[in-house]
Design an enzyme around this catalytic site. Structure first.
Site, mmCIF file in Angstrom:
data_model
loop_
_atom_site.group_PDB
_atom_site.id
_atom_site.type_symbol
_atom_site.label_atom_id
_atom_site.label_comp_id
_atom_site.label_asym_id
_atom_site.label_seq_id
_atom_site.Cartn_x
_atom_site.Cartn_y
_atom_site.Cartn_z
ATOM 1 C CD1 TRP A 1 -0.114 -1.567 3.108
ATOM 2 C CD2 TRP A 1 0.731 0.489 3.271
ATOM 3 N NE1 TRP A 1 0.715 -1.552 4.206
ATOM 4 C CE2 TRP A 1 1.243 -0.305 4.330
ATOM 5 C CE3 TRP A 1 1.124 1.825 3.180
ATOM 6 C CZ2 TRP A 1 2.135 0.212 5.283
ATOM 7 C CZ3 TRP A 1 2.016 2.331 4.116
ATOM 8 C CH2 TRP A 1 2.500 1.521 5.149
ATOM 9 C CG ASN A 2 5.094 1.281 0.623
ATOM 10 O OD1 ASN A 2 4.693 0.485 -0.227
ATOM 11 N ND2 ASN A 2 6.368 1.363 0.944
ATOM 12 C CE LYS B 1 -3.813 -10.155 -1.016
ATOM 13 N NZ LYS B 1 -4.153 -8.763 -0.613
ATOM 14 C CG HIS B 2 -2.825 -2.797 -4.641
ATOM 15 N ND1 HIS B 2 -1.717 -2.720 -3.813
ATOM 16 C CD2 HIS B 2 -2.838 -1.620 -5.334
ATOM 17 C CE1 HIS B 2 -1.102 -1.561 -3.995
ATOM 18 N NE2 HIS B 2 -1.759 -0.877 -4.927
ATOM 19 N N GLY C 1 6.676 -6.385 -0.474
ATOM 20 C CA GLY C 1 5.966 -6.401 0.793
ATOM 21 C C GLY C 1 6.868 -6.782 1.941
ATOM 22 C CB SER C 2 6.010 -7.964 5.313
ATOM 23 O OG SER C 2 5.230 -9.130 5.086
ATOM 24 C CD GLU D 1 11.256 -3.433 -2.504
ATOM 25 O OE1 GLU D 1 11.765 -3.564 -1.357
ATOM 26 O OE2 GLU D 1 10.341 -2.676 -2.766
ATOM 27 C CG LEU D 2 11.108 -9.415 0.580
ATOM 28 C CD1 LEU D 2 11.627 -10.689 1.227
ATOM 29 C CD2 LEU D 2 9.609 -9.514 0.316
ATOM 30 C CB CYS E 1 11.165 -0.848 1.264
ATOM 31 S SG CYS E 1 11.129 -0.302 -0.451
ATOM 32 C CD GLU F 1 11.288 -2.274 6.817
ATOM 33 O OE1 GLU F 1 11.375 -1.500 5.842
ATOM 34 O OE2 GLU F 1 10.790 -3.419 6.734
#
Length: 458
Positions: free
Chosen positions: A132-133, A156-157, A208-209, A230-231, A264, A361
């Site tokens: 979402w960021n 999938k958002h 995401g996470s 990409e975490l 991130c 983080e």
């Protein structure tokens, strides 16, 4: 409670709920995407696909304010930052419209076996799981290169930005893409897993996470599907004794507080040379103290809310735990009283390696400040992390900065600039920050068949 909701984080008011897509809708979406992949749209001339990207860039450029407001209302980004995000999306679409054909040209390989070259072909339908960021930019990073290459995408958002998700799908269709080129799905994690297991899915991209990345990568590996991740990041912002201190403070505050710290690649660990540590901390604290917290739609606001109440509350617990384990609360440290999901800009010092905060983080406006005596300590501390996404180095000696950049274990390093992004530059990390690259010429080749063809020497 519905899975997909638009809640304004500036006041916590529910604006709209969005129905989940059932298994029949998902099955039809996959059928449509799969048929599109088998058609001339995906496997034929690239020009019709590039024309869609050109049209998409023009449409976005003409609707910057409208799209920016959707993002700011839905996840709390400052309106000027949302405008910048929307403009970047147009730039990415236009970049691939202008460069994708060149990137996908055959590559010649001299060989004694004969005439040899590598062709670049689409591999099939992809699944994208996005956060979402940066609710438009994250989608465009996947769409633009894969639409150019010919890979249909099922996306999938995140559950808190359904308005952005549905709007993006409409933009792609309005630009002339056929049904199935990009399909928005309001689905669960379990439905994502089922999609990845389907033989027609050939790859999955996730931003995401760490937890979400591990789950998706495990499912992709189980079914031998290509994945890119990409975490998270725990990026360093190195402030050396020979830098322009005022510039480092100004850019450091922005690097930590942009998007309310929910980036991130945000600066999270400030590594400061001992000779200037006191002066840096004094100026840095003043910059945090000068922040104006408020409505993200107000142009005078400099720090908006976190994306949700759960994000705010989780960050508060992290800060409490850090202090409990010995960190010093130098500034801020608490949620802001009243409506909305606001959190004070916060500075923590005195974090030891046995403090859980050392490796965590903090996804919000919380800076950690460390003091070091020399460049070797900079490298040791920078690399003592589970993550390896980006980083920044501020110095008056560019050669010194280059040497440090080469020693820091991350996917990206910026010298005398906060970590940034651009369509022409590869984006990605190492370690638990993930693998693979997005954007640039590297991003478009993550999900193509690099097929070798050899004509035997006569």
């Amino acid at each position: 409670m519905p899975s997909y909701q638009t809640i304004n984080p500036a006041n916590n008011k529910l604006i709209k709920t969005w129905p989940d897509h059932d298994k029949h809708y998902v099955a039809k979406a996959l059928d449509t995407a799969s048929m599109l992949y088998q058609s001339a749209w995906s496997k034929g001339d690239i020009q019709p696909r590039l024309q869609v990207l050109k049209s998409l860039a023009d449409i976005i450029d003409g609707r910057v304010d409208e799209l920016a407001k959707i993002a700011s209302v839905e996840m709390g980004k400052l309106i000027d930052q949302s405008r910048s995000e929307v403009k970047l999306c147009a730039q990415i679409a236009r970049y691939y419209a202008e460069n994708a054909e060149r990137f996908l040209q055959p590559t010649r390989y001299p060989s004694d076996l004969g005439e040899a070259w590598v062709e670049h072909h689409p591999i099939g339908v992809l699944v994208a799981v996005e956060p979402w960021n940066f609710p438009f930019y994250q989608l465009m990073r996947v769409l633009a290169p894969n639409l150019a290459a010919g890979n249909p995408v099922l996306a999938k958002h995140a559950g808190i930005v359904p308005h952005c998700a549905s709007t993006f799908e409409q933009l792609v269709l309005e630009a002339g893409a056929p049904e199935g080129a990009w399909t928005n799905l309001f689905i669960s994690s379990e439905q994502v897993a089922e999609l990845i297991a389907d033989d027609r899915i050939q790859g999955v991209a996730l931003t995401g996470s760490e937890k979400a990345g591990s789950a998706v990568a495990s499912q992709a590996a189980k079914y031998l599907k290509k994945s890119t991740l990409e975490l998270g990041g725990n990026d360093v912002f190195v402030v050396l004794d020979d830098c322009n201190l005022d510039d480092a403070v100004k850019q450091g505050a922005a690097a930590r507080l942009n998007n309310a710290g929910q980036v991130c690649t945000a600066a999270k660990r400030f590594i400061v040379h001992e000779k200037i540590a006191n002066r840096f901390l004094e100026k840095f604290t003043a910059a945090f103290d000068a922040v104006k917290i408020g409505d993200p739609l107000d142009a005078s606001t400099t720090l908006g809310p976190l994306s949700s109440a759960s994000a705010r509350d989780g960050l508060a617990e992290q800060v409490k735990a850090a202090i409990k384990h010995g960190a010093t609360l130098h500034f801020g440290g608490n949620p802001v009283a009243g409506e909305g999901c606001f959190f004070q800009p916060t500075i923590l010092t005195g974090i030891s390696r046995d403090n859980p905060a050392y490796f965590e983080e903090f996804f919000g406006p919380v800076a950690q400040v460390y003091v070091v005596k020399d460049d070797d300590e900079v490298v040791k501390l920078a690399n003592d992390s589970h993550y390896g996404l980006g980083g920044a180095i501020f110095t008056g000696n560019i050669e010194r900065g280059k040497q440090l950049a080469s020693r820091i274990e991350t996917g990206m390093v910026y010298i005398n600039s906060l970590t940034d992004t651009a369509a022409e530059l590869p984006f990605g990390g190492i370690k638990r920050s993930g693998y693979g690259r997005e954007l640039s010429d590297l991003g478009i080749k993550e999900f193509v068949n690099q097929k070798l063809v050899v004509v035997a020497a006569s």
